[in-house]
Motif scaffolding. Structure first.
Motif, PDB file in Angstrom:
ATOM      1  N   TYR A   1      14.771   5.872 -15.759  1.00  0.00           N
ATOM      2  CA  TYR A   1      13.383   5.413 -15.722  1.00  0.00           C
ATOM      3  C   TYR A   1      13.304   4.165 -14.844  1.00  0.00           C
TER       4      TYR A   1
ATOM      5  N   GLY B   1      10.118   0.893 -13.685  1.00  0.00           N
ATOM      6  CA  GLY B   1       8.743   0.421 -13.697  1.00  0.00           C
ATOM      7  C   GLY B   1       8.325  -0.129 -15.043  1.00  0.00           C
TER       8      GLY B   1
ATOM      9  N   ASP C   1       3.025   1.612 -15.069  1.00  0.00           N
ATOM     10  CA  ASP C   1       3.334   2.474 -13.911  1.00  0.00           C
ATOM     11  C   ASP C   1       4.756   3.039 -13.965  1.00  0.00           C
TER      12      ASP C   1
ATOM     13  N   ARG D   1       7.967   5.364 -14.037  1.00  0.00           N
ATOM     14  CA  ARG D   1       8.349   6.645 -13.429  1.00  0.00           C
ATOM     15  C   ARG D   1       9.626   7.140 -14.088  1.00  0.00           C
TER      16      ARG D   1
ATOM     17  N   GLN E   1      13.004   9.739 -13.492  1.00  0.00           N
ATOM     18  CA  GLN E   1      13.765  10.497 -12.497  1.00  0.00           C
ATOM     19  C   GLN E   1      14.441  11.680 -13.191  1.00  0.00           C
TER      20      GLN E   1
ATOM     21  N   TRP F   1      11.480  11.847  -8.466  1.00  0.00           N
ATOM     22  CA  TRP F   1      10.817  10.774  -9.216  1.00  0.00           C
ATOM     23  C   TRP F   1       9.412  11.267  -9.568  1.00  0.00           C
ATOM     24  N   LEU F   2       9.039  11.189 -10.850  1.00  0.00           N
ATOM     25  CA  LEU F   2       7.714  11.640 -11.291  1.00  0.00           C
ATOM     26  C   LEU F   2       7.017  10.510 -12.038  1.00  0.00           C
ATOM     27  N   ALA F   3       5.737  10.274 -11.711  1.00  0.00           N
ATOM     28  CA  ALA F   3       4.953   9.287 -12.462  1.00  0.00           C
ATOM     29  C   ALA F   3       4.827   9.786 -13.896  1.00  0.00           C
ATOM     30  N   LEU F   4       5.155   8.921 -14.860  1.00  0.00           N
ATOM     31  CA  LEU F   4       5.186   9.326 -16.264  1.00  0.00           C
ATOM     32  C   LEU F   4       3.837   9.887 -16.711  1.00  0.00           C
TER      33      LEU F   4
ATOM     34  N   ALA G   1       3.722  13.458 -15.248  1.00  0.00           N
ATOM     35  CA  ALA G   1       4.979  14.218 -15.163  1.00  0.00           C
ATOM     36  C   ALA G   1       4.866  15.620 -15.772  1.00  0.00           C
TER      37      ALA G   1
END
Length: 451
Positions: free
Chosen positions: A420, A422, A426, A428, A430, A440-443, A446
């Protein structure tokens, strides 16, 4: 000075431990010469890794190295199962140092006893093993009376129990509760896959709940989950992947699996004094030394263990363990990892352990892959700080998946959570999606589903 290991091995160990911040600046050295390079093997999966190790051991033994001077190390006990199976299939004698073979471990024997009762409730040996485990208030006197009744009626203990309480009563203690439990397990097991039967034997039986509250619970639960993996592997290996089958076919498969487990739990472990390969956890290897050492399962989440990410100084302790493992070898050292591994009955895609990246390239001999910079690979130096020190309780609560957890994504498919980064707003995540690579995805967006 270290009189055991050649300098390539010591230099690799020193390079790994130098990444620890809280350490005295003392390096081991030797006058034994450089020796052989450290060998790295990247396996396609855990079965391929085990087969590679077996093939190398056969070659070394044929060249004159005694089996007793070869050690196979792994981070956790559950990892031994796939290696033991490969050794058993190759008829190579081995000994588990400081522990038991997989199918001889108490928690596995308990699970198998429940599976035997599902296959045949009249199995007296299986019944005696688990009728009061986990404890359900059936004492020695009650058991003695049941045995007297069985002898008088010339029937099995199970039939004697049924004669006494009928169908039993769910959720109560004593023989009534036990009979109801076995009936429920047998009913649920009809027509489902072998791995699901193993799940029933470990969960519905109460074994998992019981071990969650014991001292060595985590290790034992890992072994129970590995039994489910063994069931998946057995299904795939022997009869193809059964999804839509009738109950009789699965019952037959269950019987075959139980016979297979009995075979592997047989007299294959070498007697003391006989030449045999040594299997052990890294913890158990402290103070020992061997001419040749194999260290398997070098992937993030296994070594270093995923739990270390959440513990203060956990990563440094994992690195010390790796240092211990590497310095067990005198002349030849093999390090192996797998692109995918069956864990808890599911395929998990992993990434190579950071410890492999910490060894200078000039010390290594890659047996089947070239060093390639993995695009988007995590910054390992930052990760322990992010996971151990900088996380507030609010940030930790914002992490819905643990490191190493298997997840599913509609577009990318199955993957494993790697790290993780951030703040809460914000953050993210992985994820390593195997063929689709690291993402990498924005939580917030996701949309990952735990597997």
């Amino acid at each position: 000075e270290n009189y055991r290991s050649h300098s390539n091995i010591l230099d690799a160990a020193n390079a790994i431990i130098s990444h620890n911040q809280n350490r005295l600046g003392k390096n081991l050295w030797t006058s034994a010469g450089k020796g052989e390079p450290v060998r790295i093997y990247e396996a396609y999966n855990d079965t391929d890794e085990a087969q590679f190790i077996v093939d190398e051991i056969k070659m070394l033994h044929a060249e004159g190295t005694s089996l007793g001077d070869i050690a196979m190390l792994y981070r956790s006990n559950a990892q031994s199962r796939v290696i033991e199976h490969a050794l058993f299939s190759a008829n190579l004698p081995y000994r588990v140092y400081g522990g038991l073979r997989f199918f001889e471990r108490a928690e596995i024997k308990h699970s198998l006893a429940y599976m035997r009762l599902i296959a045949n409730a009249n199995d007296d040996t299986a019944l005696l093993r688990v009728i009061n485990f986990p404890t359900r208030g059936i004492g020695a006197r009650t058991l003695e009376q049941l045995q007297v009744e069985a002898r008088a009626a010339n029937c099995s203990l199970w039939q004697a129990a049924v004669n006494r309480v009928g169908d039993g009563k769910k959720g109560v203690k004593g023989i009534e509760g036990f009979v109801a439990l076995v009936r429920e397990m047998t009913d649920q097991a009809y027509g489902i896959s072998l791995s699901e039967v193993a799940e029933i034997a470990t969960a519905l039986s109460g074994l998992k709940s019981y071990y969650q509250s014991t001292k060595e619970g985590e290790d034992r639960i890992e072994n129970l989950e590995e039994l489910v993996t063994a069931a998946v592997a057995f299904t795939n290996q022997d009869l193809g992947n059964h999804n839509n089958v009738d109950g009789d076919t699965e019952q037959d498969l269950l019987t075959q699996f139980l016979s297979h487990a009995s075979l592997e739990a047989g007299e294959h472990q070498a007697n003391v004094g006989h030449d045999a390969l040594q299997l052990m956890t890294v913890h158990a290897s402290k103070g020992l030394e061997f001419r040749t050492v194999f260290i398997s399962g070098l992937e993030e989440g296994l070594c270093p263990h995923e739990q270390s990410m959440y513990e203060s100084n956990g990563l440094e302790e994992e690195r010390r363990l790796m240092y211990v493992a590497v310095t067990r070898a005198r002349q030849r050292l093999y390090l192996s990892h797998a692109q995918s591994r069956m864990l808890h009955g599911k395929v998990r895609y992993g990434i190579p352990s950071r410890f492999l990246d910490e060894i200078p390239e000039e010390l290594l001999k890659r047996l089947n892959s070239k060093p390639v910079k993995r695009s988007g690979s995590p910054n390992y130096n930052e990760l322990p700080h992010r996971m151990n020190n900088a996380k507030s309780s609010e940030q930790k609560n914002a992490m819905p998946w643990r490191i190493g957890q298997s997840v599913d994504h509609k577009k990318f498919g199955n993957g494993v959570v790697v790290s993780y980064e951030g703040s809460v707003e914000d953050m993210r995540v992985q994820v390593n999606f195997g063929n689709a690579g690291l993402k990498w995805l924005a939580l917030e967006f996701a949309k990952l589903t735990p597997i």
